[in-house]
Design an enzyme around this catalytic site. Structure first.
Site, PDB file in Angstrom:
ATOM      1  N   ASP A  43      -0.556   0.696  -8.253  1.00 42.95           N
ATOM      2  CA  ASP A  43      -1.288   1.907  -9.052  1.00 42.95           C
ATOM      3  C   ASP A  43      -2.085   1.523  -9.960  1.00 42.95           C
ATOM      4  O   ASP A  43      -2.901   0.055  -9.895  1.00 42.95           O
ATOM      5  CB  ASP A  43       0.251   2.210 -10.413  1.00 42.95           C
ATOM      6  CG  ASP A  43      -0.540   3.752 -11.023  1.00 42.95           C
ATOM      7  OD1 ASP A  43       0.775   4.353 -10.717  1.00 42.95           O
ATOM      8  OD2 ASP A  43      -1.502   4.102 -11.210  1.00 42.95           O
ATOM      9  N   ASP A  65      -6.321   0.787  -6.321  1.00 41.68           N
ATOM     10  CA  ASP A  65      -6.846   1.806  -6.845  1.00 41.68           C
ATOM     11  C   ASP A  65      -7.558   2.034  -4.897  1.00 41.68           C
ATOM     12  O   ASP A  65      -7.271   1.436  -4.417  1.00 41.68           O
ATOM     13  CB  ASP A  65      -8.624   1.460  -6.989  1.00 41.68           C
ATOM     14  CG  ASP A  65      -9.405   2.781  -7.170  1.00 41.68           C
ATOM     15  OD1 ASP A  65      -9.131   3.845  -6.237  1.00 41.68           O
ATOM     16  OD2 ASP A  65     -10.519   2.902  -7.249  1.00 41.68           O
ATOM     17  N   VAL A  66      -6.449   2.981  -4.459  1.00 43.89           N
ATOM     18  CA  VAL A  66      -5.684   3.567  -2.831  1.00 43.89           C
ATOM     19  C   VAL A  66      -7.201   3.576  -2.662  1.00 43.89           C
ATOM     20  O   VAL A  66      -7.452   4.191  -0.753  1.00 43.89           O
ATOM     21  CB  VAL A  66      -5.237   3.799  -2.615  1.00 43.89           C
ATOM     22  CG1 VAL A  66      -4.130   4.031  -3.225  1.00 43.89           C
ATOM     23  CG2 VAL A  66      -5.189   6.205  -3.771  1.00 43.89           C
ATOM     24  N   SER A  84       2.598  18.345  -0.065  1.00 38.00           N
ATOM     25  CA  SER A  84       2.807  19.531  -0.798  1.00 38.00           C
ATOM     26  C   SER A  84       2.977  20.714  -0.367  1.00 38.00           C
ATOM     27  O   SER A  84       2.382  20.873   0.830  1.00 38.00           O
ATOM     28  CB  SER A  84       1.977  19.178  -2.078  1.00 38.00           C
ATOM     29  OG  SER A  84       1.895  20.762  -2.584  1.00 38.00           O
ATOM     30  N   TYR A  92      -7.639  20.305  -3.819  1.00 36.19           N
ATOM     31  CA  TYR A  92      -6.338  19.530  -4.174  1.00 36.19           C
ATOM     32  C   TYR A  92      -5.150  19.883  -2.849  1.00 36.19           C
ATOM     33  O   TYR A  92      -5.351  19.264  -2.177  1.00 36.19           O
ATOM     34  CB  TYR A  92      -5.690  19.730  -4.854  1.00 36.19           C
ATOM     35  CG  TYR A  92      -4.276  19.190  -5.171  1.00 36.19           C
ATOM     36  CD1 TYR A  92      -3.219  17.839  -5.482  1.00 36.19           C
ATOM     37  CD2 TYR A  92      -3.040  19.755  -4.797  1.00 36.19           C
ATOM     38  CE1 TYR A  92      -2.495  17.175  -5.639  1.00 36.19           C
ATOM     39  CE2 TYR A  92      -1.499  19.188  -5.503  1.00 36.19           C
ATOM     40  CZ  TYR A  92      -1.693  18.435  -5.578  1.00 36.19           C
ATOM     41  OH  TYR A  92      -0.335  17.380  -5.331  1.00 36.19           O
ATOM     42  N   LYS A 152      -3.426  18.325   0.948  1.00 36.86           N
ATOM     43  CA  LYS A 152      -2.823  18.339   1.165  1.00 36.86           C
ATOM     44  C   LYS A 152      -2.466  19.226   2.507  1.00 36.86           C
ATOM     45  O   LYS A 152      -1.260  18.228   3.157  1.00 36.86           O
ATOM     46  CB  LYS A 152      -1.601  19.203  -0.273  1.00 36.86           C
ATOM     47  CG  LYS A 152      -2.268  18.546  -1.578  1.00 36.86           C
ATOM     48  CD  LYS A 152      -1.065  16.749  -1.123  1.00 36.86           C
ATOM     49  CE  LYS A 152      -1.359  16.070  -2.569  1.00 36.86           C
ATOM     50  NZ  LYS A 152      -0.311  14.905  -2.204  1.00 36.86           N
TER      51      LYS A 152
HETATM   52  N1  LIG Z   1       4.152  16.431  -9.827  1.00 37.62           N
HETATM   53  C1  LIG Z   1       4.192  17.852  -8.536  1.00 37.62           C
HETATM   54  O1  LIG Z   1       4.826  19.560  -9.073  1.00 37.62           O
HETATM   55  C2  LIG Z   1       4.004  17.932  -7.541  1.00 37.62           C
HETATM   56  C3  LIG Z   1       4.164  18.960  -6.451  1.00 37.62           C
HETATM   57  C4  LIG Z   1       3.889  18.369  -5.224  1.00 37.62           C
HETATM   58  C5  LIG Z   1       3.109  17.147  -4.557  1.00 37.62           C
HETATM   59  N2  LIG Z   1       3.271  16.932  -5.409  1.00 37.62           N
HETATM   60  C6  LIG Z   1       2.494  14.681  -5.158  1.00 37.62           C
HETATM   61  O2  LIG Z   1       3.377  13.634  -5.215  1.00 37.62           O
HETATM   62  C7  LIG Z   1       2.505  12.620  -5.877  1.00 37.62           C
HETATM   63  C8  LIG Z   1       2.866  12.429  -7.068  1.00 37.62           C
HETATM   64  O3  LIG Z   1       2.404  12.974  -8.534  1.00 37.62           O
HETATM   65  P1  LIG Z   1       3.121  13.111  -9.637  1.00 37.62           P
HETATM   66  O4  LIG Z   1       3.167  15.031 -10.509  1.00 37.62           O
HETATM   67  O5  LIG Z   1       4.349  11.907  -9.778  1.00 37.62           O
HETATM   68  O6  LIG Z   1       2.104  12.267 -10.737  1.00 37.62           O
HETATM   69  P2  LIG Z   1       1.212  11.540 -11.167  1.00 37.62           P
HETATM   70  O7  LIG Z   1       0.098  12.180 -12.155  1.00 37.62           O
HETATM   71  O8  LIG Z   1       2.456  11.452 -12.005  1.00 37.62           O
HETATM   72  O9  LIG Z   1       1.347  10.349 -11.231  1.00 37.62           O
HETATM   73  C9  LIG Z   1       0.294   9.766  -9.985  1.00 37.62           C
HETATM   74  C10 LIG Z   1       0.075   8.326 -10.004  1.00 37.62           C
HETATM   75  O10 LIG Z   1      -1.156   7.780  -9.571  1.00 37.62           O
HETATM   76  C11 LIG Z   1      -1.362   6.942  -9.858  1.00 37.62           C
HETATM   77  N3  LIG Z   1      -3.076   6.776  -9.539  1.00 37.62           N
HETATM   78  C12 LIG Z   1      -3.965   8.495  -8.756  1.00 37.62           C
HETATM   79  N4  LIG Z   1      -4.963   7.313  -8.529  1.00 37.62           N
HETATM   80  C13 LIG Z   1      -4.987   6.323  -8.340  1.00 37.62           C
HETATM   81  C14 LIG Z   1      -6.025   5.567  -7.117  1.00 37.62           C
HETATM   82  N5  LIG Z   1      -7.083   5.598  -7.359  1.00 37.62           N
HETATM   83  N6  LIG Z   1      -4.702   4.318  -6.845  1.00 37.62           N
HETATM   84  C15 LIG Z   1      -3.660   4.041  -7.486  1.00 37.62           C
HETATM   85  N7  LIG Z   1      -3.029   4.822  -7.947  1.00 37.62           N
HETATM   86  C16 LIG Z   1      -3.399   6.451  -8.713  1.00 37.62           C
HETATM   87  C17 LIG Z   1      -1.940   6.964 -11.303  1.00 37.62           C
HETATM   88  O11 LIG Z   1      -2.030   6.836 -12.377  1.00 37.62           O
HETATM   89  C18 LIG Z   1      -0.315   7.822 -11.068  1.00 37.62           C
HETATM   90  O12 LIG Z   1       0.583   6.292 -11.844  1.00 37.62           O
HETATM   91  C19 LIG Z   1       1.154  12.766  -5.577  1.00 37.62           C
HETATM   92  O13 LIG Z   1       0.255  12.465  -4.467  1.00 37.62           O
HETATM   93  C20 LIG Z   1       1.382  14.573  -5.886  1.00 37.62           C
HETATM   94  O14 LIG Z   1      -0.017  15.391  -5.525  1.00 37.62           O
HETATM   95  C21 LIG Z   1       3.363  16.208  -6.996  1.00 37.62           C
END
Ligand SMILES: NC(=O)c1ccc[n+]([C@@H]2O[C@H](COP(=O)([O-])OP(=O)(O)OC[C@H]3O[C@@H](n4cnc5c(N)ncnc54)[C@H](O)[C@@H]3O)[C@@H](O)[C@H]2O)c1
Length: 257
Positions: free
Chosen positions: A36, A62-63, A140, A153, A157
């Site tokens: 992360d 950082d990805v 998503s 976004y 996706k």
């Molecule tokens: N929460 C939702 O409703 C939802 C719905 C559909 C899909 N998603 C997908 O699920 C995944 C996680 O979402 P979430 O809601 O748990 O998000 P979140 O913000 O709770 O967690 C995301 C994590 O990614 C990390 N991150 C951000 N940029 C980064 C980078 N450049 N390198 C490494 N780490 C990085 C952040 O620090 C964080 O810890 C995402 O791909 C999101 O698109 C979420």
């Protein structure tokens, strides 16, 4: 599911769905690499995994940065020697129309959400080839059904779903499976940010559940358990799939109240 001794790398596992998934993988017996950009979040996830009696390594990464991803691969192989599963979960969400999105925001969203999957997959593929491992990409329902105020976004996706299928075709003959997960609203960071960006955040949050046939938003661990299944041998004939985990989002049911 039994993932005993499998080595699983999860990006974005310092919070939200990534952290909940890491805990589900740990319960299934896996050893985890928690990657992360937020080092403190990654350390906290490791602490929670160790409390379950399982092993995990935190790596600040950082990805979107090639050298950071190469460092992640090195640390993974130095600690565990091999890798069986790459779960590309990290993403950010710019809650704006295209007109309001700055060029910097657009470039960063593309670089993290799509570029991060490119870089992590590219640099982990040699190790995954040795174990006939698998990749899980986080897409998503927004790859199928779009919503207002998150155009970039949604584009990432939709791109991830196509990228998943293309990677599955390229690497299937090597025994590498590539699938993606398409969640509906999940009670985690990106959904919270989207609610906050709406004119009435509380109303947006209250209404979100009713967009799903089950009349509630999902829990992070409900996505994590599907990721564990996709990584397991029980999903051995699944590749190129966009697995929908959305409580019936967009099922066409009007809100009943
Ligand atoms: N929460 C939702 O409703 C939802 C719905 C559909 C899909 N998603 C997908 O699920 C995944 C996680 O979402 P979430 O809601 O748990 O998000 P979140 O913000 O709770 O967690 C995301 C994590 O990614 C990390 N991150 C951000 N940029 C980064 C980078 N450049 N390198 C490494 N780490 C990085 C952040 O620090 C964080 O810890 C995402 O791909 C999101 O698109 C979420």
């Amino acid at each position: 599911m039994n993932l005993q001794e499998r080595v699983v790398v999860i990006t974005g596992a310092g919070a939200g769905i990534g952290r909940a998934s890491a805990l589900e993988f740990a319960r299934a017996g896996a050893r985890l690499v928690i990657a992360d950009i937020n080092a403190a979040g990654a350390e906290e996830t490791v602490k929670q995994i160790e409390a379950l009696g399982r092993q995990a390594l935190a790596v600040k990464a950082d990805v979107a940065d090639p050298s950071s991803v190469e460092h992640l691969v090195e640390e993974t192989l130095k600690t565990f020697g091999r890798v069986h599963v790459l779960f590309n979960d990290a993403a950010i969400q710019v809650n704006k129309t295209i007109e309001d999105t700055t060029i910097e925001e657009w470039n960063r969203e593309m670089a993290v959400n799509l570029g991060g999957i490119f870089l992590c997959s590219k640099f982990f593929l040699p190790a995954l080839r040795r174990t006939k491992g698998c990749i899980i990409n986080m897409a998503s329902v927004n790859g199928f059904f779009v919503e207002p105020l998150c155009a970039g976004y949604c584009a990432t996706k939709g791109g991830i779903i196509a990228l998943t299928k293309a990677m599955a075709i390229d690497h299937g003959k090597e025994g590498i499976r590539v699938n993606c997960i398409c969640p509906g609203y999940i009670d985690a960071g990106l959904a919270w940010g989207y609610f906050e960006a709406q004119p009435d955040p509380a109303a947006a949050r209250a209404a979100a559940g009713k967009l799903h046939a089950l009349w509630r938003i999902g829990k992070p661990e409900e996505v994590g358990r599907v990721a564990v299944f996709l990584a397991s041998d029980d999903a051995a004939f699944m590749t190129g799939s966009a697995v929908v985990v959305d409580g019936g989002f967009g099922s066409g049911l009007p809100p009943q109240n």
